[in-house]
Design a protein around this motif. Structure first.
Motif, PDB file in Angstrom:
ATOM      1  N   SER A 192       0.856  -1.188   0.000  1.00  0.00           N
ATOM      2  CA  SER A 192       0.000   0.000   0.000  1.00  0.00           C
ATOM      3  C   SER A 192       0.891   1.237   0.000  1.00  0.00           C
ATOM      4  N   LEU A 193       0.330   2.373  -0.378  1.00  0.00           N
ATOM      5  CA  LEU A 193       1.087   3.616  -0.395  1.00  0.00           C
ATOM      6  C   LEU A 193       1.614   3.930   0.995  1.00  0.00           C
ATOM      7  N   GLU A 194       0.765   3.819   2.006  1.00  0.00           N
ATOM      8  CA  GLU A 194       1.198   4.169   3.363  1.00  0.00           C
ATOM      9  C   GLU A 194       2.276   3.225   3.884  1.00  0.00           C
ATOM     10  N   ALA A 195       2.199   1.940   3.570  1.00  0.00           N
ATOM     11  CA  ALA A 195       3.235   0.989   3.999  1.00  0.00           C
ATOM     12  C   ALA A 195       4.557   1.287   3.307  1.00  0.00           C
ATOM     13  N   THR A 196       4.494   1.630   2.043  1.00  0.00           N
ATOM     14  CA  THR A 196       5.703   1.970   1.286  1.00  0.00           C
ATOM     15  C   THR A 196       6.343   3.234   1.861  1.00  0.00           C
ATOM     16  N   ILE A 197       5.528   4.227   2.168  1.00  0.00           N
ATOM     17  CA  ILE A 197       6.043   5.472   2.730  1.00  0.00           C
ATOM     18  C   ILE A 197       6.619   5.232   4.123  1.00  0.00           C
TER      19      ILE A 197
ATOM     20  N   LEU B  26      12.000  11.253  -0.159  1.00  0.00           N
ATOM     21  CA  LEU B  26      11.541   9.913  -0.521  1.00  0.00           C
ATOM     22  C   LEU B  26      10.626  10.077  -1.732  1.00  0.00           C
ATOM     23  N   ILE B  27      10.944   9.367  -2.808  1.00  0.00           N
ATOM     24  CA  ILE B  27      10.161   9.468  -4.034  1.00  0.00           C
ATOM     25  C   ILE B  27       9.540   8.105  -4.308  1.00  0.00           C
ATOM     26  N   VAL B  28       8.205   8.084  -4.383  1.00  0.00           N
ATOM     27  CA  VAL B  28       7.471   6.834  -4.583  1.00  0.00           C
ATOM     28  C   VAL B  28       6.864   6.837  -5.983  1.00  0.00           C
ATOM     29  N   PHE B  29       7.235   5.830  -6.767  1.00  0.00           N
ATOM     30  CA  PHE B  29       6.712   5.684  -8.124  1.00  0.00           C
ATOM     31  C   PHE B  29       5.540   4.717  -8.101  1.00  0.00           C
ATOM     32  N   ASP B  30       4.402   5.202  -8.536  1.00  0.00           N
ATOM     33  CA  ASP B  30       3.171   4.396  -8.586  1.00  0.00           C
ATOM     34  C   ASP B  30       2.957   3.972 -10.034  1.00  0.00           C
ATOM     35  N   ARG B  31       3.243   2.706 -10.325  1.00  0.00           N
ATOM     36  CA  ARG B  31       3.133   2.213 -11.703  1.00  0.00           C
ATOM     37  C   ARG B  31       1.861   1.400 -11.922  1.00  0.00           C
ATOM     38  N   ARG B  32       0.906   1.512 -11.004  1.00  0.00           N
ATOM     39  CA  ARG B  32      -0.323   0.747 -11.168  1.00  0.00           C
ATOM     40  C   ARG B  32      -1.077   1.215 -12.407  1.00  0.00           C
ATOM     41  N   PRO B  33      -1.522   0.267 -13.211  1.00  0.00           N
ATOM     42  CA  PRO B  33      -2.257   0.648 -14.427  1.00  0.00           C
ATOM     43  C   PRO B  33      -3.606   1.284 -14.072  1.00  0.00           C
ATOM     44  N   GLY B  34      -3.991   2.234 -14.892  1.00  0.00           N
ATOM     45  CA  GLY B  34      -5.292   2.852 -14.720  1.00  0.00           C
ATOM     46  C   GLY B  34      -5.332   3.971 -13.699  1.00  0.00           C
ATOM     47  N   ARG B  35      -4.234   4.251 -13.010  1.00  0.00           N
ATOM     48  CA  ARG B  35      -4.203   5.348 -12.036  1.00  0.00           C
ATOM     49  C   ARG B  35      -3.979   6.660 -12.779  1.00  0.00           C
TER      50      ARG B  35
ATOM     51  N   PHE C  18       1.891  13.778  -5.917  1.00  0.00           N
ATOM     52  CA  PHE C  18       1.629  14.518  -4.680  1.00  0.00           C
ATOM     53  C   PHE C  18       2.955  14.909  -4.043  1.00  0.00           C
ATOM     54  N   HIS C  19       2.885  15.815  -3.109  1.00  0.00           N
ATOM     55  CA  HIS C  19       4.037  16.184  -2.285  1.00  0.00           C
ATOM     56  C   HIS C  19       3.531  16.477  -0.888  1.00  0.00           C
ATOM     57  N   ARG C  20       4.252  15.983   0.079  1.00  0.00           N
ATOM     58  CA  ARG C  20       3.963  16.290   1.477  1.00  0.00           C
ATOM     59  C   ARG C  20       5.259  16.165   2.265  1.00  0.00           C
ATOM     60  N   THR C  21       5.254  16.654   3.461  1.00  0.00           N
ATOM     61  CA  THR C  21       6.426  16.498   4.320  1.00  0.00           C
ATOM     62  C   THR C  21       6.047  15.648   5.517  1.00  0.00           C
ATOM     63  N   GLU C  22       6.997  14.854   5.946  1.00  0.00           N
ATOM     64  CA  GLU C  22       6.835  13.996   7.119  1.00  0.00           C
ATOM     65  C   GLU C  22       8.028  14.240   8.030  1.00  0.00           C
ATOM     66  N   THR C  23       7.839  14.059   9.314  1.00  0.00           N
ATOM     67  CA  THR C  23       8.930  14.199  10.272  1.00  0.00           C
ATOM     68  C   THR C  23       9.133  12.870  10.966  1.00  0.00           C
ATOM     69  N   ILE C  24      10.380  12.435  11.012  1.00  0.00           N
ATOM     70  CA  ILE C  24      10.730  11.189  11.691  1.00  0.00           C
ATOM     71  C   ILE C  24      12.051  11.430  12.425  1.00  0.00           C
ATOM     72  N   GLY C  25      12.041  11.176  13.720  1.00  0.00           N
ATOM     73  CA  GLY C  25      13.241  11.380  14.521  1.00  0.00           C
ATOM     74  C   GLY C  25      13.761  12.800  14.473  1.00  0.00           C
ATOM     75  N   GLY C  26      12.868  13.773  14.383  1.00  0.00           N
ATOM     76  CA  GLY C  26      13.282  15.171  14.326  1.00  0.00           C
ATOM     77  C   GLY C  26      13.755  15.645  12.954  1.00  0.00           C
TER      78      GLY C  26
ATOM     79  N   GLY D  66      10.905  15.230   2.645  1.00  0.00           N
ATOM     80  CA  GLY D  66       9.936  15.495   1.584  1.00  0.00           C
ATOM     81  C   GLY D  66       9.517  14.164   0.976  1.00  0.00           C
ATOM     82  N   VAL D  67       8.213  13.955   0.856  1.00  0.00           N
ATOM     83  CA  VAL D  67       7.690  12.731   0.262  1.00  0.00           C
ATOM     84  C   VAL D  67       6.983  13.121  -1.021  1.00  0.00           C
ATOM     85  N   TRP D  68       7.402  12.511  -2.112  1.00  0.00           N
ATOM     86  CA  TRP D  68       6.895  12.845  -3.442  1.00  0.00           C
ATOM     87  C   TRP D  68       6.288  11.599  -4.080  1.00  0.00           C
ATOM     88  N   GLY D  69       5.123  11.761  -4.653  1.00  0.00           N
ATOM     89  CA  GLY D  69       4.495  10.686  -5.407  1.00  0.00           C
ATOM     90  C   GLY D  69       4.563  10.990  -6.886  1.00  0.00           C
ATOM     91  N   MET D  70       4.859   9.963  -7.668  1.00  0.00           N
ATOM     92  CA  MET D  70       4.955  10.141  -9.120  1.00  0.00           C
ATOM     93  C   MET D  70       4.342   8.952  -9.804  1.00  0.00           C
TER      94      MET D  70
END
Length: 116
Positions: free
Chosen positions: A58-63, A84-93, A100-108, A112-116
């Protein structure tokens, strides 16, 4: 394509390391460029970690998995930025759902999290 785009950015004196070894693990792309042209790599250096993931779970598990990995790489090499750049190659999407772009904080550390 991404590497070709980034190469043009660092052609002004920086460098890209692909599959840069950090201990036993490897970050996908590690960018460095000197902040002071006169000192080059002997002076202050901007460091950026880019971790690339292909969406298999899933997207969230990958992130979630990718954030931990990216933060560890950035910490290990002293990077000021990490992405972190996540490539979504699912057909039909549609591009609207893939990109998308969002920011996440981990350990301070902000990543940047980018979806493509």
């Amino acid at each position: 394509m991404l590497q070709a785009f980034l190469q043009r950015i660092v052609n002004g004196g920086g460098r890209i390391s692909r599959e840069y070894g950090l201990g036993r693990r490897r970050t996908d792309l590690f960018l460095e460029w000197p902040l002071d042209e006169a000192q080059g790599f002997l002076g202050p250096v901007q460091r950026v970690v880019l971790e690339l993931k292909i969406l298999h779970k899933s997207l969230e598990a990958t992130i979630e998995e990718g954030l931990t990995q990216t933060a560890a790489y950035a910490e290990q090499c002293g990077a000021q930025e990490a992405h972190l750049i996540v490539f979504d190659r699912r057909p039909g999407r549609s591009w609207e759902k893939k990109i998308f772009h969002r920011t996440e904080t981990i350990g301070g550390r902000t990543i940047g999290v980018w979806g493509m």
